[in-house]
Design a protein around this motif. Structure first.
Motif, PDB file in Angstrom:
ATOM      1  N   HIS A 139      70.224  36.209  12.715  1.00  0.00           N
ATOM      2  CA  HIS A 139      69.930  34.778  12.876  1.00  0.00           C
ATOM      3  C   HIS A 139      68.999  34.569  14.064  1.00  0.00           C
ATOM      4  N   ASN A 140      69.100  33.440  14.757  1.00  0.00           N
ATOM      5  CA  ASN A 140      68.063  33.011  15.695  1.00  0.00           C
ATOM      6  C   ASN A 140      68.098  33.769  17.026  1.00  0.00           C
ATOM      7  N   GLY A 141      66.911  34.175  17.496  1.00  0.00           N
ATOM      8  CA  GLY A 141      66.803  34.866  18.767  1.00  0.00           C
ATOM      9  C   GLY A 141      65.472  34.615  19.437  1.00  0.00           C
ATOM     10  N   SER A 142      65.297  35.192  20.615  1.00  0.00           N
ATOM     11  CA  SER A 142      64.062  34.997  21.377  1.00  0.00           C
ATOM     12  C   SER A 142      63.692  36.262  22.130  1.00  0.00           C
ATOM     13  N   LEU A 143      62.447  36.314  22.595  1.00  0.00           N
ATOM     14  CA  LEU A 143      62.021  37.403  23.465  1.00  0.00           C
ATOM     15  C   LEU A 143      62.700  37.299  24.819  1.00  0.00           C
ATOM     16  N   ILE A 144      62.942  38.452  25.444  1.00  0.00           N
ATOM     17  CA  ILE A 144      63.249  38.520  26.867  1.00  0.00           C
ATOM     18  C   ILE A 144      61.958  38.985  27.526  1.00  0.00           C
ATOM     19  N   PRO A 145      61.358  38.153  28.394  1.00  0.00           N
ATOM     20  CA  PRO A 145      59.988  38.437  28.861  1.00  0.00           C
ATOM     21  C   PRO A 145      59.901  39.578  29.873  1.00  0.00           C
ATOM     22  N   VAL A 146      59.690  40.781  29.367  1.00  0.00           N
ATOM     23  CA  VAL A 146      59.484  41.965  30.198  1.00  0.00           C
ATOM     24  C   VAL A 146      58.094  42.500  29.878  1.00  0.00           C
ATOM     25  N   LYS A 147      57.223  42.510  30.856  1.00  0.00           N
ATOM     26  CA  LYS A 147      55.848  42.925  30.623  1.00  0.00           C
ATOM     27  C   LYS A 147      55.793  44.385  30.189  1.00  0.00           C
ATOM     28  N   SER A 152      72.475  30.465  17.659  1.00  0.00           N
ATOM     29  CA  SER A 152      71.251  30.761  18.405  1.00  0.00           C
ATOM     30  C   SER A 152      71.615  31.431  19.709  1.00  0.00           C
ATOM     31  N   ALA A 153      70.860  32.458  20.080  1.00  0.00           N
ATOM     32  CA  ALA A 153      71.024  33.118  21.366  1.00  0.00           C
ATOM     33  C   ALA A 153      69.642  33.315  21.965  1.00  0.00           C
ATOM     34  N   TYR A 154      69.371  32.648  23.102  1.00  0.00           N
ATOM     35  CA  TYR A 154      68.034  32.618  23.689  1.00  0.00           C
ATOM     36  C   TYR A 154      68.085  32.959  25.178  1.00  0.00           C
ATOM     37  N   TYR A 155      67.026  33.594  25.654  1.00  0.00           N
ATOM     38  CA  TYR A 155      66.885  33.911  27.072  1.00  0.00           C
ATOM     39  C   TYR A 155      66.064  32.816  27.741  1.00  0.00           C
TER      40      TYR A 155
END
Length: 500
Positions: A396-404, A452-455
């Protein structure tokens, strides 16, 4: 709490009941309507589970193969720092959006605003009662947008359900003024064809464009006629939101006849949903690019002209994907993750019988340049912890964890919990952290878990359909660099350029 080195956690490799084979057969042979994701008009929560499945789950709990009812387990690098139970809005919790020190949580009965200035102690600022299925939510400045995907008697927050066969019925987008977070004001409503299951913001300088995803037309629905092979585009003037209006319906799947040109579904492609619209769209404004998860199809399209999006690539997976549900770009826009919502979010699909490739994510590399972009499949990712047949579970819903320089994502899996996984190597994705609860209940019904699980700004926020608002903190060298990245606003389907 049970940590990664606990025997119960190590042994979570549950076998399945014999009845799982019957469930799998039903999922594979279901008519297209049976593959429709999410609960539509009805709240999640009362899908019946067989006595065999319940007994198998009880035995698994007794044997330490899965956590007990509501028992929390997590990897050693995840901390559960807060939970806020549902309050005045008893409906199913849905999506999340963020702005400054606030989190905005959708619920089938309306929405709730949290002050998360101290993530360990979220505080309710306001709750708005405004029933309407999904209530997918996003924010832009002083405006909040809410999707309604159930046929209502009118556009007000006092409406009642009404058959879609009646011309007077309403569903679509609602707009609120949230300049005063303690007292949001309803300022506009825009009716859209087939309602609004989800929506995506495409912010411009003076206006906000909204891509409205909806599906499942019928010749008997006056405002939702087939083929419904595109999306509604709404233009909202920021300084005059009351003038919000539909400005177009771009066709994404051109074709002849009432079926349009999307995936035909069964019987041509058994077990695959017929494409009659899109379920969700994610845009990457910095690249003028969008990815659409459209039932039986995955697409890439250009949004250089936001009113006239142009499809540049289209793929299908008629072997392992039942319903293309959502999409996430990596930061470099050379990959996209599509999710498959096998079983519509109400089935137990995270078991050995169904296996690692169905109800999973599909990872695609994006190759080429400009309007010659192509999607090339690399691998599937599914949580490695088998769930019982008393737990609804699917990607289901997710997001990026912003690690360059890395591609790391956090994602909800309903009662499969929250998974943090690395897809830097597209062909070899791997889980690096997780959080989950045991079965919601063993009373013969299922329907719960993380929607939903978002960073966002150093923490993971999860909206659990039944248990409320969870806050998690990950402490891992692979994700630690993300703690230094801050954003003032986050609607996950409008992906920011974190390092641009």
């Amino acid at each position: 709490m049970t940590l990664l080195n606990d025997p119960r956690t190590r042994r979570r490799r549950l076998g399945v009941a014999a009845t799982a084979a019957g469930l799998l057969a039903a999922l594979l042979t279901a008519a297209p309507a049976a593959a429709t994701p999410d609960p539509g008009d009805a709240p999640v929560g009362r899908t019946e589970v067989s006595k065999n499945d319940v007994n198998e789950a009880r035995k698994a709990i007794e044997n330490g193969e899965i956590p007990g009812v509501d028992e929390i387990v997590h990897s050693a690098n995840i901390e559960h720092v807060a939970n806020v139970p549902k309050d005045a809005l008893p409906g199913t919790n849905s999506d999340l959006a963020f702005q400054g020190k606030y989190a905005f949580a959708g619920n089938y009965d309306g929405f709730r605003i949290f002050d998360i200035s101290n993530p360990k102690k979220p505080r309710t600022v306001s709750q708005v009662l405004c029933p309407g299925s999904q209530n997918d939510i996003s924010v832009d400045g002083d405006l909040l947008f809410l999707s309604t995907d159930s046929s209502r008697s009118d556009s007000s927050c006092n409406s009642t359900t009404q058959p879609a066969t009646e011309k007077s019925s309403w569903e679509g987008m609602k707009v609120f003024d949230i300049s005063d977070k303690r007292n949001p004001k309803y300022v506009a409503a825009v009716e859209t064809a087939c309602g609004s299951h989800t929506h995506t913001l495409v912010p411009e300088r003076k206006d906000v464009y909204i891509y409205v995803s909806s599906y499942s037309p019928s010749a008997s629905f006056p405002d939702c006629q087939p083929p419904h092979d595109g999306i509604s585009v709404i233009k909202v003037p920021r300084k005059a939101p009351q003038k919000a209006a539909v400005v177009g319906f771009p066709v994404l799947f051109p074709g002849e006849g009432v079926d349009g040109g999307g995936n035909p579904g069964a019987p041509t492609n058994p077990g695959v949903s017929k494409t009659t619209g899109c379920h969700d769209i994610t845009v990457l404004p910095s690249k003028d690019l969008a990815a659409g998860a459209c039932m039986g199809d995955g697409i890439l399209f250009s949004i250089k002209d936001p009113e006239r999006p142009k499809v540049i690539e289209r793929v299908q997976d008629n072997v392992n994907f039942a319903f293309w549900h959502s999409a996430t770009f990596n930061q470099k826009a050379d990959k996209v993750v599509f999710t498959d919502e096998l079983g519509g979010g109400g089935a137990a699909t995270c078991n050995a019988e169904i296996g690692p490739d169905r109800g999973a994510n599909g990872i695609y590399d994006i190759v080429g340049k400009g309007d010659k972009l192509k999607l090339e499949f690399r691998s599937y990712y599914k949580i490695p912890r088998h769930q019982s047949d008393a737990e609804n579970c699917v990607a289901h819903n997710g997001s990026l964890i912003p690690v360059k320089g890395k591609d790391i994502m956090v994602q909800a899996w309903y009662q499969g919990g929250v998974s943090v996984w690395d897809f830097t190597d597209s062909a070899r994705p791997k889980e690096i952290a997780y959080f989950e609860r045991g079965p919601l209940s063993l009373d013969g019904s299922l329907g719960g878990g993380s929607w939903s699980a978002y960073y966002y700004n150093g923490y993971i926020y999860s909206n659990d359909m039944a248990k409320g608002f969870d806050v998690l903190k990950i402490d891992d060298r692979r994700t630690d660099p993300a703690k230094r990245v801050r954003t003032d606003e986050l609607n996950v389907q409008t992906q920011p350029d974190y390092f641009g």
